[in-house]
Design an enzyme around this catalytic site. Structure first.
Site, PDB file in Angstrom:
ATOM      1  N   GLU A  66      46.235  59.187  31.296  1.00 13.77           N
ATOM      2  CA  GLU A  66      44.852  59.347  31.762  1.00 13.77           C
ATOM      3  C   GLU A  66      44.789  59.396  33.282  1.00 13.77           C
ATOM      4  O   GLU A  66      44.071  60.225  33.852  1.00 13.77           O
ATOM      5  CB  GLU A  66      43.982  58.199  31.248  1.00 13.77           C
ATOM      6  CG  GLU A  66      43.690  58.271  29.770  1.00 13.77           C
ATOM      7  CD  GLU A  66      42.879  57.088  29.274  1.00 13.77           C
ATOM      8  OE1 GLU A  66      42.599  56.160  30.065  1.00 13.77           O
ATOM      9  OE2 GLU A  66      42.518  57.093  28.089  1.00 13.77           O
ATOM     10  N   GLU A 104      49.975  52.148  24.585  1.00 17.83           N
ATOM     11  CA  GLU A 104      48.745  51.975  25.357  1.00 17.83           C
ATOM     12  C   GLU A 104      49.010  52.158  26.852  1.00 17.83           C
ATOM     13  O   GLU A 104      48.202  52.772  27.565  1.00 17.83           O
ATOM     14  CB  GLU A 104      48.130  50.607  25.076  1.00 17.83           C
ATOM     15  CG  GLU A 104      46.708  50.464  25.541  1.00 17.83           C
ATOM     16  CD  GLU A 104      45.734  51.429  24.891  1.00 17.83           C
ATOM     17  OE1 GLU A 104      45.138  52.247  25.629  1.00 17.83           O
ATOM     18  OE2 GLU A 104      45.559  51.388  23.661  1.00 17.83           O
TER      19      GLU A 104
END
Length: 120
Positions: free
Chosen positions: A75, A68
């Site tokens: 991102e 994660e």
């Protein structure tokens, strides 16, 4: 180790902690995975997992959180490199999210294989 190298070494831990803190502050998915980890750890404690089962659960939790964090970093980098919408930027972000999903599903299946026999 010289004082300078030691200082740089400990500073790297500080940077890592800052990255984890920033992700927790800004990313809902990290907070969800942390909550899920707390639930799994409490369930494992109440269920009485073996040492081997704990090792597996800890690896899965650590892997999930690490995936994660990498997804979040990816991102950010994609957003920085391509502020405008671009099909390749979207694919990169989607693929990173897909990696998280694959590991999450595998972790859930492994968790069920560990917990269900102990419950029934």
């Amino acid at each position: 180790m010289t004082h300078m190298k030691l200082s740089r070494f400990f500073r790297s831990f500080q940077y890592a902690a800052q990255g984890i803190y920033a992700a927790i502050q800004k990313e809902q998915n990290i907070r969800f995975h942390l909550l899920a980890a707390v639930v799994v750890v409490l369930s494992g404690w109440l269920t009485g997992l073996s040492k081997t089962e704990w090792l597996i659960v800890i690896l899965l939790i650590g892997g999930m959180l690490a995936f994660e964090l990498v997804n979040t970093a990816m991102e950010r980098v994609v957003d920085l490199a391509s502020p405008e919408l671009h099909p390749l930027a979207k694919q990169a972000k989607d693929m990173a999210a897909g990696a998280v999903l694959v590991f999450a599903v595998a972790s859930a299946i492994i968790g069920l294989l560990i917990f269900i026999p102990k419950w029934f």
